[in-house]
Design an enzyme around this catalytic site. Structure first.
Site, short mmCIF file in Angstrom:
data_model
loop_
_atom_site.label_atom_id
_atom_site.label_comp_id
_atom_site.label_asym_id
_atom_site.label_seq_id
_atom_site.Cartn_x
_atom_site.Cartn_y
_atom_site.Cartn_z
CB CYS A 56 102.75 89.95 91.57
SG CYS A 56 104.55 90.00 91.64
CG HIS B 68 101.68 89.22 87.55
ND1 HIS B 68 102.31 90.44 87.50
CD2 HIS B 68 102.49 88.39 88.28
CE1 HIS B 68 103.44 90.36 88.17
NE2 HIS B 68 103.57 89.13 88.65
CG ASN C 299 107.15 90.14 88.07
OD1 ASN C 299 106.40 91.10 88.22
ND2 ASN C 299 107.05 89.05 88.79
O1 UT7 Z 1 105.27 87.49 90.33
C1 UT7 Z 1 105.09 86.36 91.13
C2 UT7 Z 1 106.35 85.99 91.74
N1 UT7 Z 1 107.31 85.23 91.05
C3 UT7 Z 1 107.08 84.19 90.22
O2 UT7 Z 1 106.01 83.86 89.82
C4 UT7 Z 1 108.30 83.40 89.85
C5 UT7 Z 1 108.02 81.93 89.86
N2 UT7 Z 1 109.19 81.14 89.62
C6 UT7 Z 1 109.86 81.11 88.44
O3 UT7 Z 1 109.53 81.83 87.53
C7 UT7 Z 1 110.97 80.12 88.30
O4 UT7 Z 1 110.98 79.24 89.39
C8 UT7 Z 1 112.38 80.75 88.13
C9 UT7 Z 1 112.48 81.48 86.80
C10 UT7 Z 1 112.69 81.68 89.28
C11 UT7 Z 1 113.44 79.64 88.12
O5 UT7 Z 1 113.15 78.71 87.10
P1 UT7 Z 1 113.12 77.13 87.41
O6 UT7 Z 1 112.82 76.48 86.15
O7 UT7 Z 1 112.18 76.91 88.56
O8 UT7 Z 1 114.61 76.86 87.82
P2 UT7 Z 1 115.17 76.19 89.16
O9 UT7 Z 1 115.12 77.15 90.30
O10 UT7 Z 1 114.57 74.83 89.34
O11 UT7 Z 1 116.68 75.97 88.75
C12 UT7 Z 1 117.06 75.02 87.74
C13 UT7 Z 1 118.56 75.13 87.55
C14 UT7 Z 1 119.35 75.07 88.86
O12 UT7 Z 1 120.55 74.37 88.60
P3 UT7 Z 1 120.71 72.82 88.98
O13 UT7 Z 1 120.46 72.75 90.45
O14 UT7 Z 1 119.65 72.11 88.19
O15 UT7 Z 1 122.11 72.53 88.57
C15 UT7 Z 1 119.63 76.50 89.17
O16 UT7 Z 1 120.79 76.66 89.95
O17 UT7 Z 1 118.88 76.39 86.96
C16 UT7 Z 1 119.85 77.07 87.79
N3 UT7 Z 1 119.56 78.51 87.71
C17 UT7 Z 1 120.06 79.28 86.75
N4 UT7 Z 1 120.88 79.03 85.71
C18 UT7 Z 1 121.22 80.04 84.90
C19 UT7 Z 1 118.75 79.25 88.50
N5 UT7 Z 1 118.75 80.52 88.08
C20 UT7 Z 1 119.55 80.56 86.98
C21 UT7 Z 1 119.93 81.60 86.11
N6 UT7 Z 1 120.76 81.28 85.08
N7 UT7 Z 1 119.50 82.86 86.24
#
Ligand code: UT7
Length: 331
Positions: A116, A256, A286
């Site tokens: 990225c 970004h 993204n």
């Molecule tokens: O370009 C550079 C590279 N990438 C980035 O910069 C991405 C950086 N990371 C992020 O943007 C975030 O970590 C994500 C958007 C990928 C995920 O958001 P988060 O707030 O960190 O969520 P999480 O992984 O902590 O998940 C929270 C909950 C989980 O459920 P439980 O365990 O709390 O029951 C996940 O299973 O949300 C659940 N979850 C979803 N729910 C609905 C994860 N993905 C989804 C989804 N829809 N798509």
């Protein structure tokens, strides 16, 4: 003789027509529009459809339009740098395919992979060819067809990424405009948290790698998020400090587009208000190497000669950095 700086003299973008919105994703994986919007800021992304359609398709469209906007022939391009993690092929370089498609017969080209952060690495690299006086017209393309390496059963990645391309032309400037400074960083110990495991020389494609879905991008979202928030904000503050810029001096932040929460944290750290932040993540998600030039393209009409612009990125690798530039023209 006055110092030569590298100025952006034209910008163009290209996004495919197909719109994959959150509602459609709700029919594919277990997610909701509300979850995606609040956690990332993304509403929809573009997807390049069609067999044999690689990143070069978008790159060529963006570069053709770029030359038309600037009123130059592609034959005048000296160098084309294609920043991408989704090259058409492992080799030859997508840069070569784009130069051939657009008729840039006098250019040499190469691909640059910094995930990225690809575009800021490429812009900095391209600027050196201009500053040295060796090259007069350098095109930097940021393009990714992320849909080609996304597992649409993995809800932690497929909601984020989309396809798109932006391109800029760099030319010499003797009025002190253009790229002023760049801080680029990398930390390979973060490689494991965001990568595509197979397909390269370490794990060449086999039936097993395909069955194990190892040709897709995988990330530990939480860890990447933590590093991105801290490092993108820190490096943006660092480049302001290094160049004695206050938040009032900054006309625009071009971040970004990975997650709106990361962008908000960076703007807060810089003391820059929301109206100075380019944000189109809701429309394109993204697009990896494409996000920053796509922002410049969309905001071009609002940019004024002399505007101080801070560009910031964070990505897989880990890679990150910031560029300070003075916009060189009025549209
Ligand atoms: O370009 C550079 C590279 N990438 C980035 O910069 C991405 C950086 N990371 C992020 O943007 C975030 O970590 C994500 C958007 C990928 C995920 O958001 P988060 O707030 O960190 O969520 P999480 O992984 O902590 O998940 C929270 C909950 C989980 O459920 P439980 O365990 O709390 O029951 C996940 O299973 O949300 C659940 N979850 C979803 N729910 C609905 C994860 N993905 C989804 C989804 N829809 N798509």
């Amino acid at each position: 003789m006055s110092k030569i700086t590298a100025a952006i003299t034209a910008v163009n973008g290209y996004v495919p027509d197909y719109v994959l919105d959150n509602k459609e994703l709700e029919t594919i994986i277990e997610t909701t529009d509300e979850w995606i919007t609040t956690r990332t800021g993304i509403k929809e992304r573009r997807i390049l459809k069609g067999e044999g359609q690689g990143s070069s398709v978008m790159g060529a469209e963006a570069v053709k339009g770029l030359c038309e906007k600037r009123g130059i022939s592609p034959e005048e391009i000296d160098l084309l740098i294609c920043c991408t993690v989704t090259a058409d092929h492992i080799f030859p370089a997508t840069a070569n395919i784009i130069t051939d498609k657009v008729g840039a017969t006098n250019a040499f080209g190469f691909d640059l992979n910094a995930a990225c952060s690809g575009f800021i690495y490429g812009l900095t690299t391209g600027s050196k060819y201009i500053e040295s006086g060796s090259h007069k017209k350098v095109v930097v393309v940021g393009v990714d067809k992320m849909s080609s390496i996304i597992d649409y059963e993995d809800r932690t990645t497929c909601i984020i990424f989309g396809d798109g391309c932006g391109a800029v032309l760099l030319e010499p400037n003797e009025d002190g405009l253009g790229i002023q400074d760049a801080i680029l960083k990398s930390d390979g110990s973060g490689a494991q948290f965001l990568s595509q495991k197979a397909g390269g020389s370490a794990y060449p494609p086999t039936h097993e790698t395909v069955d194990a879905k190892e040709h897709y991008a995988r990330q530990d979202g939480k860890t990447v998020f933590k590093f991105a928030v801290t490092n993108m904000a820190d490096v943006s503050a660092e480049i302001m400090e290094k160049n004695n810029l206050s938040s009032d001096d900054v006309a625009w932040l071009v971040p970004h587009q990975a997650n709106k929460r990361i962008i908000d944290a960076t703007a807060r750290r810089m003391g820059v208000s929301d109206d100075k932040v380019m944000l189109n993540i809701h429309k394109y998600g993204n697009t990896t190497s494409g996000t920053i030039p796509l922002c410049l393209w969309e905001w071009e009409n609002q940019l004024k000669k002399g505007d101080n612009i801070i560009i910031a990125a964070f990505g897989g690798g880990f890679t990150w950095g910031s560029i300070y530039l003075k916009w060189a023209y009025n549209s």
